[in-house]
Design a protein around this motif. Sequence first.
Motif, PDB file in Angstrom:
ATOM      1  N   ALA A  55       1.499   2.890  -0.660  1.00  0.00           N
ATOM      2  CA  ALA A  55       1.127   2.401  -1.988  1.00  0.00           C
ATOM      3  C   ALA A  55       2.265   2.576  -2.991  1.00  0.00           C
ATOM      4  CB  ALA A  55      -0.111   3.139  -2.470  1.00  0.00           C
ATOM      5  N   HIS A  56       2.208   1.798  -4.041  1.00  0.00           N
ATOM      6  CA  HIS A  56       3.125   1.904  -5.181  1.00  0.00           C
ATOM      7  C   HIS A  56       4.589   1.871  -4.769  1.00  0.00           C
ATOM      8  CE1 HIS A  56      -0.412   2.664  -7.464  1.00  0.00           C
ATOM      9  NE2 HIS A  56      -0.684   3.742  -6.782  1.00  0.00           N
ATOM     10  N   VAL A  57       4.922   0.920  -3.914  1.00  0.00           N
ATOM     11  CA  VAL A  57       6.306   0.758  -3.489  1.00  0.00           C
ATOM     12  C   VAL A  57       7.105   0.128  -4.629  1.00  0.00           C
ATOM     13  CG1 VAL A  57       7.774  -0.565  -1.933  1.00  0.00           C
ATOM     14  CG2 VAL A  57       5.738   0.576  -1.057  1.00  0.00           C
ATOM     15  N   SER A  58       8.363   0.549  -4.789  1.00  0.00           N
ATOM     16  CA  SER A  58       9.210  -0.169  -5.738  1.00  0.00           C
ATOM     17  C   SER A  58      10.606  -0.333  -5.160  1.00  0.00           C
ATOM     18  CB  SER A  58       9.262   0.543  -7.094  1.00  0.00           C
ATOM     19  OG  SER A  58       9.964   1.741  -6.990  1.00  0.00           O
ATOM     20  N   PHE A  66      11.709   2.835  -2.932  1.00  0.00           N
ATOM     21  CA  PHE A  66      11.017   4.051  -3.346  1.00  0.00           C
ATOM     22  C   PHE A  66       9.521   3.808  -3.306  1.00  0.00           C
ATOM     23  CE2 PHE A  66      15.057   4.176  -5.691  1.00  0.00           C
ATOM     24  CZ  PHE A  66      15.505   5.442  -5.374  1.00  0.00           C
ATOM     25  N   ALA A  67       8.751   4.906  -3.329  1.00  0.00           N
ATOM     26  CA  ALA A  67       7.312   4.780  -3.548  1.00  0.00           C
ATOM     27  C   ALA A  67       6.931   5.882  -4.525  1.00  0.00           C
ATOM     28  CB  ALA A  67       6.535   4.939  -2.255  1.00  0.00           C
ATOM     29  N   ARG A  68       6.088   5.523  -5.472  1.00  0.00           N
ATOM     30  CA  ARG A  68       5.694   6.479  -6.490  1.00  0.00           C
ATOM     31  C   ARG A  68       5.031   7.693  -5.836  1.00  0.00           C
ATOM     32  NH1 ARG A  68       3.554   4.849 -12.251  1.00  0.00           N
ATOM     33  NH2 ARG A  68       2.652   6.815 -12.899  1.00  0.00           N
TER      34      ARG A  68
END
Lengths: 380, 230
Positions: A161-164, A283-285
């Motif tokens: 989840a929340h990959v950037s 990255f991932a949060r």
Amino acid sequence: MSPFEDPNVGLLPSGFIDLLQHEAEAEARGIETVMEVFGAHGYERVRPPLCEFEASLLLGSGEALTEQTFRLMDPDSRRMMALRPDMTTQIARIAATRLADRPRPLRLSYTGTCVVLGTPGREGERQITQAGIELIGVDSALADAEVVLIAAEALSRLEIAHVSFDLSCPALAQAVIDAAGLPSAGRAQLAHAVDRKDAAAVAALGGHMAPVLTALLDAAGPAATALRALGTIDLPSEARRHAERLTAVAHAIADAAPDLRVTVDPVEFRGWQYHTGVCMTVFARGVREELGRGGRYLAHASEPACGLTLRPEALLRAARPIALRKRVYVPHGLSAARAQALRAEGFATVAGFAPVADPASEARRLDCLYVASHNDLTRL
Amino acid sequence: MTAASPTPSTDDAPLVLALPKGRILKALKPVLSRAGLMPDPGCLDGDSRALRFPTNDPRLDVVRVRSFDVATFVAYGGAQIGVCGADVLMEFDYPDIYAPLDLGIGACRVSVARPVSDVVDGHAPASSQIRVATKYPAITRRHFATRGVNAEIVHLNGAMELAPTLDLASVIVDLVDTGSTLRANGLRETEVIAHVTSRLIVNRVALKTRPEEIGALIERFRSALQETVA
């Protein structure tokens, strides 16, 4: 360790770890999931060796690769061999030699183990796994965007989840640093200050480029605001060309995946130093490490190429734990067909070698959740 | 192609700001209050035994640790943001730390000091190896290496000034503010390695993954500094 004690046989060299049942299974499945996505997008799998002659492994690559490489001598050829610290240069070698005649763009995928020397004081991981793609023979913003989009799909398949994706362009930062016109020692200091985003040191060392570099430092952030800021900075012409490409890649990604979170950092230049164009870091949060990185570089004979490598160890820590097969104890004497049927249903069968008085306690001892009989399955 | 949803999850933990105990914390108080950051009173007066404190912002907690440890907490991501001296950053040189803002407080210098009696005509005797007492082994080795001298380090955590008189080392490398401790112990500052001030530091991955929140905090500190100048 006290000098009076024998070393424990369980002790491994720092940075080398055993993955136990659950982790090893999760890693293998994670890699296969990622490779499946790569393959579905036409990236054909290749597998270069762990060890190569140093001269060809490090050909055309940067200083950083040399500094991270374990070397050993080949008693046969008496030549220096190197354990690969990274697979990208191997894929570039394959593309330029054995696959030189294949039509371009050439799409290749790979996974394998690499060994790095590590950073002094932080040798946390010296054996690393890579799973990545290389897109060779095409130089365009759409090609850069493709590797990002495919990596995003792979991560979403792993339900991370929340990959950037952080887009950067080392060549842009280097061009601005070069434009400051400093002697080599001063240039290295300035590059270090920029790398550490040390605003005070950049202002002190940057000469007439200090205001531009400071503006670039401040521009980093979510893509929309960062690109707007980048557009207003008065850059030297070469840096401006890189900034335009960076913008084009960010737009191409936004067009194809408007919900994908993208940040832009025009002064970042981490990683292997062979990149020449737009680079990306994954990255991932909530995850304290990079999940992967990649970027545009020149393969052999200056052939344009772009690639991205994910780090399965990091993916394993970021992804949700997997469910292992449920273990069923199959007492001695049960038919092979019965066990076969259980395996077909997705169970793992654990065979008993001799009759036991209490199959249930034997099953518990062997970490089984069920005991099988001829036509029944008893949950413990 | 769908990626993970970009909506921030509500279960995200508050950001952690690491502050150093002692000298820098005192100088930091007015900056914090101008930035509108009000840590729990127990944090700033130093009486409390607690190590972690809430602030007036529910999205921000403060931890109070030793000055050298601020950099370590931020480098490993235990704290996303912190305040520490440039001397600590020079010593550890963690690649995972960014230093986006010079707070201009806590000004002092990292210097070489020698016994007054050793300083001949302002020049120290030349040698290829020197024994140095310091709490900055990395800075010291780098500094002497650029002069072609091997520094043999005697690693101390305090009272460096005693080392030359007790013959532990021939020189010291230490943080110098007014220089009165040096003078009181018969030492003289002979070389400044670096002028240092305190920096606002942030963890690299945190800045990449939570750019809005951390960017907003940096801006609060930046505008607090501009008020001082104005």
